[in-house]
Design a protein around this motif. Structure first.
Motif, PDB file in Angstrom:
ATOM      1  N   GLY A  52       0.796  -1.218   0.000  1.00  0.00           N
ATOM      2  CA  GLY A  52       0.000   0.000   0.000  1.00  0.00           C
ATOM      3  C   GLY A  52       0.826   1.264   0.000  1.00  0.00           C
ATOM      4  O   GLY A  52       0.310   2.346   0.322  1.00  0.00           O
ATOM      5  N   ARG A  53       2.088   1.165  -0.403  1.00  0.00           N
ATOM      6  CA  ARG A  53       2.989   2.308  -0.372  1.00  0.00           C
ATOM      7  C   ARG A  53       3.824   2.373  -1.643  1.00  0.00           C
ATOM      8  O   ARG A  53       3.938   1.384  -2.367  1.00  0.00           O
ATOM      9  N   ALA A  54       4.396   3.534  -1.895  1.00  0.00           N
ATOM     10  CA  ALA A  54       5.244   3.717  -3.068  1.00  0.00           C
ATOM     11  C   ALA A  54       6.456   4.558  -2.676  1.00  0.00           C
ATOM     12  O   ALA A  54       6.428   5.297  -1.684  1.00  0.00           O
ATOM     13  N   GLU A  55       7.500   4.428  -3.453  1.00  0.00           N
ATOM     14  CA  GLU A  55       8.722   5.195  -3.218  1.00  0.00           C
ATOM     15  C   GLU A  55       8.707   6.477  -4.054  1.00  0.00           C
ATOM     16  O   GLU A  55       8.316   6.472  -5.220  1.00  0.00           O
ATOM     17  N   GLY A 113      -1.928   7.536  -1.977  1.00  0.00           N
ATOM     18  CA  GLY A 113      -2.947   8.541  -1.702  1.00  0.00           C
ATOM     19  C   GLY A 113      -2.407   9.816  -1.093  1.00  0.00           C
ATOM     20  O   GLY A 113      -3.180  10.774  -0.908  1.00  0.00           O
ATOM     21  N   ARG A 114      -1.099   9.861  -0.800  1.00  0.00           N
ATOM     22  CA  ARG A 114      -0.539  11.082  -0.209  1.00  0.00           C
ATOM     23  C   ARG A 114       0.230  11.920  -1.233  1.00  0.00           C
ATOM     24  O   ARG A 114       0.948  12.848  -0.859  1.00  0.00           O
ATOM     25  N   GLU A 115       0.074  11.588  -2.517  1.00  0.00           N
ATOM     26  CA  GLU A 115       0.811  12.317  -3.550  1.00  0.00           C
ATOM     27  C   GLU A 115       0.461  13.797  -3.549  1.00  0.00           C
ATOM     28  O   GLU A 115       1.349  14.656  -3.648  1.00  0.00           O
ATOM     29  N   GLU A 166      -0.606  15.683  -1.156  1.00  0.00           N
ATOM     30  CA  GLU A 166      -0.024  16.316   0.034  1.00  0.00           C
ATOM     31  C   GLU A 166       1.481  16.529  -0.148  1.00  0.00           C
ATOM     32  O   GLU A 166       2.032  17.573   0.218  1.00  0.00           O
ATOM     33  N   LEU A 167       2.157  15.526  -0.737  1.00  0.00           N
ATOM     34  CA  LEU A 167       3.591  15.638  -0.985  1.00  0.00           C
ATOM     35  C   LEU A 167       3.885  16.775  -1.959  1.00  0.00           C
ATOM     36  O   LEU A 167       4.786  17.599  -1.724  1.00  0.00           O
ATOM     37  N   ARG A 168       3.139  16.824  -3.048  1.00  0.00           N
ATOM     38  CA  ARG A 168       3.383  17.866  -4.050  1.00  0.00           C
ATOM     39  C   ARG A 168       3.102  19.253  -3.483  1.00  0.00           C
ATOM     40  O   ARG A 168       3.806  20.222  -3.792  1.00  0.00           O
ATOM     41  N   ALA A 169       2.076  19.370  -2.657  1.00  0.00           N
ATOM     42  CA  ALA A 169       1.770  20.661  -2.048  1.00  0.00           C
ATOM     43  C   ALA A 169       2.886  21.100  -1.110  1.00  0.00           C
ATOM     44  O   ALA A 169       3.273  22.284  -1.079  1.00  0.00           O
ATOM     45  N   ALA A 170       3.425  20.151  -0.336  1.00  0.00           N
ATOM     46  CA  ALA A 170       4.509  20.482   0.584  1.00  0.00           C
ATOM     47  C   ALA A 170       5.741  20.955  -0.181  1.00  0.00           C
ATOM     48  O   ALA A 170       6.410  21.925   0.210  1.00  0.00           O
ATOM     49  N   LEU A 171       6.058  20.283  -1.295  1.00  0.00           N
ATOM     50  CA  LEU A 171       7.228  20.678  -2.079  1.00  0.00           C
ATOM     51  C   LEU A 171       7.005  22.008  -2.786  1.00  0.00           C
ATOM     52  O   LEU A 171       7.942  22.800  -2.939  1.00  0.00           O
ATOM     53  N   ALA A 172       5.784  22.276  -3.203  1.00  0.00           N
ATOM     54  CA  ALA A 172       5.488  23.577  -3.809  1.00  0.00           C
ATOM     55  C   ALA A 172       5.734  24.695  -2.804  1.00  0.00           C
ATOM     56  O   ALA A 172       6.293  25.755  -3.142  1.00  0.00           O
ATOM     57  N   SER A 173       5.328  24.483  -1.558  1.00  0.00           N
ATOM     58  CA  SER A 173       5.569  25.486  -0.519  1.00  0.00           C
ATOM     59  C   SER A 173       7.064  25.644  -0.257  1.00  0.00           C
ATOM     60  O   SER A 173       7.560  26.766  -0.087  1.00  0.00           O
TER      61      SER A 173
END
Length: 272
Positions: free
Chosen positions: A132-135, A228-230, A232-239
């Motif tokens: 259920g996870r990805a790298e 499913g956290r992609e 959230e990850l992209r938003a964090a990196l954009a910030s």
């Protein structure tokens, strides 16, 4: 005296390991793959609670010496690596899969089963971790800017030698300060992404032969995130890109979790 048995015409090449109960879907998607292009189908091989994804390969082309020669050729190495990755990717689309290293070859199916039985606990631990996870990969680069102008040679005037050394020292201090700022920015990026991940691993930064002369690699890291956290990850990196203007932040993925397929061991500081 008995004559030695002739070597088997085929060996068993192993690509990945899954849980047997997870890989219950028909194997047609795997069988349709060319794999290493030997003409034999990619297939599954049950070994207790585990299942290996394998392919028969000719001994003449994949025995120890033949394989060494094959992988010493750059073009052939790339072909094999791409084929290896394609099978692992296809297997991972069917079930969580632990990727095996390139050129994992056994004498026969029985040896594969023995190897999986010997490492059963390690494989099951890794499969629990990656299910259920990805790298995702995050790289941070610091620009070095254009090559500095050559310092003018000191003239014969009084004090010119000291002025020349002062200019050299100023340039050096500027480079060191920029590098320190970039390292601190990279640590902030790592801290934020680790907060989203279930595991993280710091990898060796690339050298100038990969990055080029005009940027320095200051962070090379892999993170294991729940599916499913992609967003959230992209938003964090954009910030982070908005705040950390002194560095360049690059994201890649999602990938098969190669960096977390060793029984679940992670580096210090990763979330258990």
């Amino acid at each position: 005296m008995t004559r030695a048995d002739p070597p088997s015409p085929t060996l068993t090449y192993a690509f990945a390991v899954c849980r047997g109960e997870d890989l219950t879907a028909p194997a047609e998607p795997l069988a349709e793959l060319p794999g290493l292009g030997t003409g034999a189908p990619v297939r599954t091989l049950a070994a207790g609670p585990l299942t290996a994804v394998v392919q028969d390969v000719p001994t003449a082309g994949y025995g120890e010496e033949a394989l060494r020669r094959r992988l010493s050729d750059g073009a052939e190495l790339e072909r094999c690596a791409r084929a290896h990755h394609a099978v692992i990717t296809a297997a991972s689309a069917l079930a969580p899969a632990v990727p095996l290293p390139l050129a994992t070859v056994y004498l026969d199916d029985g040896r594969v089963r023995e190897a999986l039985d010997d490492r059963r606990t390690s494989f099951l631990t890794a499969l629990d971790r990656i299910a259920g996870r990805a790298e995702w990969g995050v790289k941070v680069y610091a620009p070095t800017g254009p090559p500095p102008e050559a310092a003018p040679a000191p003239s014969d005037g009084p004090g010119s030698g000291r002025a020349y050394l002062d200019r050299v020292r100023t340039r050096q201090r500027g480079r060191e300060q920029r590098h320190s700022l970039a390292l601190r920015a990279a640590e902030r990026v790592d801290t934020v992404v680790r907060g989203l991940a279930v595991a993280a691993r710091r990898l060796r930064p690339h050298g100038v032969e990969v990055t080029g002369k005009h940027r320095v690699h200051v962070l090379n890291a892999a993170y294991l995130l729940d599916l499913g956290r992609e967003r959230e990850l992209r938003a964090a990196l954009a910030s982070l890109r908005h705040d950390e203007t002194d560095v360049r932040i690059e994201l890649s993925g999602p990938w098969v979790p190669y960096s977390f397929a060793d029984g679940g061991i992670t580096d210090a500081g990763a979330t258990p």
